[in-house]
Design a protein around this motif. Structure first.
Motif, PDB file in Angstrom:
ATOM      1  N   HIS A  69     -25.368   8.388  74.851  1.00 18.33           N
ATOM      2  CA  HIS A  69     -26.666   8.837  75.139  1.00 18.33           C
ATOM      3  C   HIS A  69     -27.426   9.511  74.077  1.00 18.33           C
ATOM      4  O   HIS A  69     -26.669  10.711  73.510  1.00 18.33           O
ATOM      5  CB  HIS A  69     -26.815   9.584  76.294  1.00 18.33           C
ATOM      6  N   HIS A  71     -31.003  10.480  71.460  1.00 15.09           N
ATOM      7  CA  HIS A  71     -32.584  10.125  71.008  1.00 15.09           C
ATOM      8  C   HIS A  71     -32.322  10.218  69.393  1.00 15.09           C
ATOM      9  O   HIS A  71     -32.859  11.166  69.028  1.00 15.09           O
ATOM     10  CB  HIS A  71     -33.341  11.349  71.507  1.00 15.09           C
ATOM     11  N   HIS A 218     -31.984  10.481  82.548  1.00 15.09           N
ATOM     12  CA  HIS A 218     -31.563  12.039  82.848  1.00 15.09           C
ATOM     13  C   HIS A 218     -31.710  12.426  84.399  1.00 15.09           C
ATOM     14  O   HIS A 218     -32.933  12.126  84.840  1.00 15.09           O
ATOM     15  CB  HIS A 218     -32.595  12.842  81.972  1.00 15.09           C
ATOM     16  N   HIS A 255     -26.167  13.448  82.403  1.00 19.75           N
ATOM     17  CA  HIS A 255     -26.085  14.748  82.499  1.00 19.75           C
ATOM     18  C   HIS A 255     -25.159  15.321  83.818  1.00 19.75           C
ATOM     19  O   HIS A 255     -24.083  15.574  83.944  1.00 19.75           O
ATOM     20  CB  HIS A 255     -27.303  15.622  82.649  1.00 19.75           C
ATOM     21  N   ASP A 306     -26.382  13.180  73.112  1.00 21.92           N
ATOM     22  CA  ASP A 306     -27.699  13.638  73.253  1.00 21.92           C
ATOM     23  C   ASP A 306     -28.487  13.738  71.977  1.00 21.92           C
ATOM     24  O   ASP A 306     -27.758  13.649  70.822  1.00 21.92           O
ATOM     25  CB  ASP A 306     -27.925  15.040  74.022  1.00 21.92           C
TER      26      ASP A 306
HETATM   27 ZN    ZN Z   1     -31.242  13.195  76.533  1.00 22.84          ZN
END
Ligand code: ZN
Length: 450
Positions: A69, A71, A218, A255, A306
């Motif tokens: 996961h 970005h 998420h 998460h 993340d």
């Molecule tokens: Zn994220």
């Protein structure tokens, strides 16, 4: 003697599958991008004649790490707004900055920076959730890095799309373009329960079923998210997603810091996956995911960094260590706390579990004959990792990412003796600094304007 493309001799091999054994003095034989055998080095030398032969006498070979996961383009926001809680960070800093800066060019530059950092630290595959997923896919393809590209969906208009229909239409075009690609896979990426309404979520479920691609979202990132949902709708977000039919073996919940016992059972019964991002959860003080309880319930738990704006690095070795240590702390009330998430479990979370969650475990995630040769070599011949009783323990608890020496994706060298094959580091640093100057001067102007 069989001719093959590449033979890698290593002091240790941790194939992760079929089990967590560490093999001494073993070699990985690679041909046409695929692993053809993992076998004792002596036997490998009798059986294969390799065009390229790499000897790694002090190294541990593992499957390439899978960052489940992130970005990637947000690397250009690294350090822009630190030490803030999630919603302040998002609403007052990240979303305005994204509104101002995110473009095709921004995403291309950010993804290149992120891919270079990830490959340098042993990651061969990354999952991404961001705007301009077409650019993410294109850049990963160009470099030859494996990527699972999220087809983003969010209720509000952005520079990428105006409304749900446009997000989905553009996403489907990307899916079609890469549907037979062996390096690029896609999944639907509705941002979060509080930013995507029921109707588009139902569409996503139908499309994901038709196309057999996963969904990543998420979910329960903080207790406040859960509480707000309960106050406004009377339902916890996971319950709503379950009622919409989203929970399934194709669903990845990222998460999950706020979970009841019933919800853990719900995730287990639906064979949903959880992606754990311990450092982002700690940095944003979001809470902790009860990883050991999930694993005890036979839920597949993968690992992600993340984005670099909330971590602030894309270091899967560091993430494994954080996951292992945090699990012990988080389970501190139980008698067995120090046994939670052992080193071998952490390595599985960073490799095969990520591949399973992303639906690409036929191609990658372990050093197994028939899979693509996505391989990471870690040089353990450093003071900090001596002596070596268990190389996997040294990797998770003592090694630094600078000890990653070599990385292959589909048998192609991406890192050779610490040097990136396809990136000019000086150029990447200059480009990142140019973005920093633009973003910072804009923020300063903004503050001076009444
Ligand atoms: Zn994220």
């Amino acid at each position: 003697m069989k001719n093959i493309d590449l033979l890698i001799d290593a002091r240790w091999v941790a194939p992760v599958e079929p089990d967590d054994r560490v093999l001494d003095h073993h070699s990985v034989a690679v041909d046409k991008g695929q692993i053809v055998a993992v076998l004792p080095t002596e036997r490998a030398h009798q059986r294969y004649r390799a065009e390229q032969h790499r000897t790694l006498p002090h190294h541990l070979l593992t499957p390439g790490f899978i960052n489940a996961h992130g970005h990637a383009a947000m690397s250009l926001f690294r350090g822009l707004a630190d030490d803030l809680p999630l919603m302040t960070w998002l609403e007052e800093h990240i979303w305005p900055a994204e509104g101002q800066w995110v473009s095709d060019e921004f995403v291309a530059d950010g993804v290149k920076l992120a891919m270079a950092e990830m490959l340098r630290s042993g990651t061969t595959c990354f999952s991404d959730m961001y705007f301009f997923p077409d650019v993410v896919a294109r850049e990963a393809r160009r470099i030859g890095m494996r990527a699972a590209v999220g087809l983003i969906l969010i209720d509000f208009p952005t520079v990428w799309a105006e409304n749900a229909d446009e997000y989905l239409r553009k996403g489907l075009e990307i899916h079609d373009h890469y549907r037979y690609d062996h390096l690029i896979s896609t999944f639907f990426a509705p941002h979060a329960p509080y930013t995507v309404s029921d109707e588009p979520l139902s569409k996503v479920r139908t499309l994901a079923d038709e196309l057999h691609i996963p969904i990543q979202m998420h979910v329960h990132e903080t207790s406040a998210e859960v509480q707000n949902a309960v106050e406004s709708s009377g339902k916890r977000p996971l319950q709503r997603l379950d009622e919409l039919g989203l929970l399934s073996p194709n669903f990845m919940a990222v998460h999950m810091t706020d979970l009841t016992e019933t919800e853990i059972q719900q995730l287990a019964q639906t064979n949903s996956h959880v992606v754990h991002c311990p450092e982002s959860n700690m940095k944003l003080a979001s809470g902790h995911c009860p990883v050991q309880s999930l694993l005890n319930a036979d839920i597949n738990v993968a690992l992600g960094t993340d984005g670099a704006a909330s971590n602030n690095d894309l270091d899967m070795i560091g993430e494994m260590r954080s996951a292992a240590l945090l699990a012990k702390l988080a389970d501190a009330h139980s008698d067995a706390s120090a046994t939670a998430v052992d080193a071998h479990t952490a390595l599985a979370m960073a490799t095969i579990n990520g591949a399973k969650a992303l639906g690409i475990d036929q191609q990658t995630g372990s050093l197994t004959a028939g899979k693509d040769a996505d391989i990471t070599a870690i040089d353990l011949n450093h003071l900090a990792t001596q002596p070596i009783y268990d190389p996997v323990s040294q990797l998770v608890y003592a090694a630094s990412r600078d000890q990653v020496s070599d990385v292959w994706v589909q048998g192609q060298a991406q890192l050779e003796s610490g040097r990136l094959s396809h990136f000019n580091t000086t150029h990447l640093i200059e480009t990142a600094d140019n973005w920093r100057a633009r973003i910072q001067s804009f923020s300063n102007d903004d503050h001076e304007t009444p």
